[in-house]
Each structure stands twice: as C-alpha cells, then as structure tokens.
Design a protein around this motif. Sequence first.
Motif, mmCIF file in Angstrom:
data_model
loop_
_atom_site.group_PDB
_atom_site.id
_atom_site.type_symbol
_atom_site.label_atom_id
_atom_site.label_comp_id
_atom_site.label_asym_id
_atom_site.label_seq_id
_atom_site.Cartn_x
_atom_site.Cartn_y
_atom_site.Cartn_z
ATOM 1 N N LEU A 16 -28.628 -8.719 -8.090
ATOM 2 C CA LEU A 16 -29.532 -7.628 -8.450
ATOM 3 C C LEU A 16 -29.769 -6.744 -7.226
ATOM 4 N N PHE A 17 -29.730 -5.425 -7.441
ATOM 5 C CA PHE A 17 -30.001 -4.462 -6.387
ATOM 6 C C PHE A 17 -31.073 -3.478 -6.857
ATOM 7 N N ASP A 18 -32.081 -3.254 -6.026
ATOM 8 C CA ASP A 18 -32.995 -2.139 -6.215
ATOM 9 C C ASP A 18 -32.528 -1.028 -5.284
ATOM 10 N N VAL A 19 -32.208 0.127 -5.858
ATOM 11 C CA VAL A 19 -31.624 1.217 -5.090
ATOM 12 C C VAL A 19 -32.552 2.431 -5.111
ATOM 13 N N LEU A 20 -32.772 3.015 -3.940
ATOM 14 C CA LEU A 20 -33.602 4.211 -3.859
ATOM 15 C C LEU A 20 -32.787 5.410 -4.327
ATOM 16 N N ALA A 21 -33.133 5.899 -5.511
ATOM 17 C CA ALA A 21 -32.443 7.044 -6.113
ATOM 18 C C ALA A 21 -33.492 7.815 -6.914
ATOM 19 N N LYS A 22 -34.273 8.622 -6.218
ATOM 20 C CA LYS A 22 -35.477 9.213 -6.782
ATOM 21 C C LYS A 22 -35.215 10.079 -8.006
ATOM 22 N N ARG A 23 -34.166 10.896 -7.961
ATOM 23 C CA ARG A 23 -33.915 11.798 -9.096
ATOM 24 C C ARG A 23 -33.450 11.031 -10.323
ATOM 25 N N VAL A 24 -32.685 9.959 -10.113
ATOM 26 C CA VAL A 24 -32.254 9.124 -11.241
ATOM 27 C C VAL A 24 -33.450 8.380 -11.813
ATOM 28 N N ALA A 25 -34.257 7.813 -10.941
ATOM 29 C CA ALA A 25 -35.435 7.058 -11.381
ATOM 30 C C ALA A 25 -36.413 7.933 -12.163
ATOM 31 N N ALA A 26 -36.471 9.211 -11.820
ATOM 32 C CA ALA A 26 -37.401 10.124 -12.481
ATOM 33 C C ALA A 26 -36.993 10.428 -13.921
ATOM 34 N N LYS A 27 -35.723 10.244 -14.235
ATOM 35 C CA LYS A 27 -35.211 10.672 -15.538
ATOM 36 C C LYS A 27 -34.665 9.551 -16.425
ATOM 37 N N CYS A 28 -34.249 8.433 -15.846
ATOM 38 C CA CYS A 28 -33.518 7.432 -16.639
ATOM 39 C C CYS A 28 -34.408 6.737 -17.661
ATOM 40 N N LEU A 29 -33.766 6.265 -18.733
ATOM 41 C CA LEU A 29 -34.433 5.570 -19.827
ATOM 42 C C LEU A 29 -33.636 4.318 -20.184
ATOM 43 N N VAL A 34 -25.634 4.213 -14.992
ATOM 44 C CA VAL A 34 -25.318 4.968 -13.779
ATOM 45 C C VAL A 34 -23.900 4.600 -13.347
ATOM 46 N N ILE A 35 -23.325 5.443 -12.499
ATOM 47 C CA ILE A 35 -22.046 5.129 -11.877
ATOM 48 C C ILE A 35 -22.276 4.997 -10.381
ATOM 49 N N VAL A 36 -21.882 3.863 -9.821
ATOM 50 C CA VAL A 36 -22.079 3.629 -8.390
ATOM 51 C C VAL A 36 -20.725 3.559 -7.686
ATOM 52 N N LYS A 37 -20.748 3.913 -6.417
ATOM 53 C CA LYS A 37 -19.554 3.847 -5.585
ATOM 54 C C LYS A 37 -19.988 3.438 -4.184
ATOM 55 N N GLN A 38 -19.347 2.402 -3.672
ATOM 56 C CA GLN A 38 -19.766 1.852 -2.387
ATOM 57 C C GLN A 38 -19.479 2.805 -1.225
ATOM 58 N N ASP A 39 -18.249 3.316 -1.159
ATOM 59 C CA ASP A 39 -17.836 4.213 -0.070
ATOM 60 C C ASP A 39 -16.650 5.041 -0.546
ATOM 61 N N LYS A 40 -16.018 5.772 0.351
ATOM 62 C CA LYS A 40 -14.923 6.661 -0.028
ATOM 63 C C LYS A 40 -13.751 5.908 -0.639
ATOM 64 N N GLN A 41 -13.541 4.687 -0.217
ATOM 65 C CA GLN A 41 -12.434 3.892 -0.751
ATOM 66 C C GLN A 41 -12.835 3.073 -1.976
ATOM 67 N N GLY A 42 -14.117 3.069 -2.287
ATOM 68 C CA GLY A 42 -14.604 2.220 -3.365
ATOM 69 C C GLY A 42 -14.270 2.744 -4.753
ATOM 70 N N ASP A 85 -22.401 6.822 -3.575
ATOM 71 C CA ASP A 85 -22.698 7.557 -4.810
ATOM 72 C C ASP A 85 -23.556 6.705 -5.731
ATOM 73 N N PHE A 86 -24.487 7.359 -6.405
ATOM 74 C CA PHE A 86 -25.324 6.710 -7.413
ATOM 75 C C PHE A 86 -25.659 7.798 -8.423
ATOM 76 N N VAL A 87 -24.810 7.928 -9.438
ATOM 77 C CA VAL A 87 -24.847 9.077 -10.346
ATOM 78 C C VAL A 87 -25.446 8.691 -11.700
ATOM 79 N N GLY A 88 -26.356 9.519 -12.194
ATOM 80 C CA GLY A 88 -26.935 9.242 -13.497
ATOM 81 C C GLY A 88 -28.234 10.029 -13.678
ATOM 82 N N PRO A 89 -28.947 9.774 -14.769
ATOM 83 C CA PRO A 89 -28.570 8.838 -15.833
ATOM 84 C C PRO A 89 -27.492 9.415 -16.752
#
Length: 297
Positions: A16-29, A34-42, A85-89
């Motif tokens: 389990l990960f809690d990730v700071l992503a304010k704009r996603v947290a403000a809108k998600c239901l 979400v789509i996550v990406k660790q780094d450029k090669q991820g 990257d942490f894209v969503g919702p």
Amino acid sequence: MFPIVKKRQLAENIYLFDVLAKRVAAKCLPGEFVIVKQDKQGERIPLTVCDYDREAGTVTIVIQVIGGSTRLIADDLKEGDEFMDFVGPLGNASDLISEDIEELKKKNILFVAGGLGTAPVYPQVKWLYERGIKADVVQGAKSKDFVILEDELKSVSGNLYVCTDDGSYGFKGLVTDKIKDLVENEGKKYDHCVVIGPMIMMKFVSLLTKELGIPTIASMNTIMVDGTGMCGACRLSVGDEIKFACVDGPEFDAHKINFNEALQRLQIYKTEEGRELLKVIEGETHHGGCGVCGGDK
C-alpha cells in the motif's frame, strides 16, 4: 513528481502506498483509477483508487507484484521517494455515487471482494458508510496471510465475512459458498451486489447472483493495460455491445458481461502471436476504445 507519504506491506507481494497528489485527491471518486509511472524507464500502470484524503491531498493505491515494473516499485520506492507520473482520476466512478442517497438507504447492498479486489471495494463501502449506509462485505483470500485491509473494512461495513480457501481464517470455502450460506441459511436478502476480484471469481459470483435475482455490477479493472483505450487489451462484450474497461468502465452489468470470451481473450492477449490473431478476428473493434485514436489505422 509525487512523493510517497506512507508505504506499508499488506501481504506477500502486496504493498500500500499513500501518495501526495493534491489535484487527483481533490477530484477522485470510488471506482476511478490512476496511472502511475516510477521513472522515465518505468511502465505505465493503471491502478484503481483504494482511498483518498482531500484535506491531506493524498491518494492511496495498492500494488501487487506481478512483473518487472511492479517488482521495482515494491523493492526500490520507499517513503519519501517519488513517482514521476501520477495521472488521474480516470475511468468512471461507481454507479452508486450517482444514485439518490435516500433510495440507496432503502437497499441491502452486498460487496464481494476477491484478493486484491479488496482495495477498490474499500472506498465504495467507506463512501456509503459516510452517508449512513452500511453494506455487507464478503471477502475472499487463499489463506489468512492474504487477507488485506480487514480492519479498514470492519470499520465501515455492516458485516464483514472473511472466507479462506484453506480454512485458515474465517469461513472455509469460496465466496460463492458464503453468499449461498447468507441467503439460504441466514435469510439475508440483497437488492444490489458489487463484485471485484479475479475474473474467474467474478464470473461465478455473477452466475450465482443471477440465479438469486440480485442485480450485480462487476469491475473489470484487472484487464486494463494502457488505461486510455488505445491498446485494446480491455476490450470485452457487454450484452450486444463492445466496451473498453478503461474508458467505458471499469464497472459494468455483470449479468451482461461475456466472461467466457473475456477469459479466453485474456489468455490469447498475453503473447505477441495472440495479439496479432486478435487484430484479425476483431477487425475494426480491436482498437479504438478512446474514440479518437483510430487504433492501428
């Protein structure tokens, strides 16, 4: 960049990960992903939202190690590290979100969570609880060691029934056995069911609830790959329509999903030869779930 506020191991290869992503947290239901990406090669990885805290600006995700990219995330990322990257919702929220609250309060709602499916079940049950609705939850796992988020579910559900295949904890048997027990032996009556977990489990739960006359929703988040409708991995038949889980779902009427086709397709899609075969078989409907990309054209 998106900092990891908390990391916790829930079970073997499940984190389990809690990730700071304010704009996603403000809108998600509940129900969205979400789509996550660790780094450029991820690799880009679609993950259903497990929880969110709008005030803190955090989003909770649960990752199971099933390949190289998820292995690297589990091994390399610690509290204080960041996702690139942490894209969503993305996707569509649970159908329950749009229903009239007073009408929902009149319903007896059942959630069925299998394995990692517990993660996306939790926010829906919590959302209902915060509005004065206590749903029942049947949670299935291989053994006691693979039961996750039990305390969290207990705190927001009406009743939590844990089932293990080996009988090491809770009810010994499959989730379908427990549903039958609740309905036939305990006199439970349900007006709505949501099932999330391995596809084979969702298939048999859906067959049972159809027999019992319980309208059922299934989340097909497990078959998503690209998350934008362009790869065609999450194509499935719902009734007489072709749908894509990532853009049309991930939730659908479980009694209309062609699970046999979806299970077969999932196996074929795993190989390069299989993907080429599906292109020929499915023709124009193979890609294009996004509605704008045109697939391979």
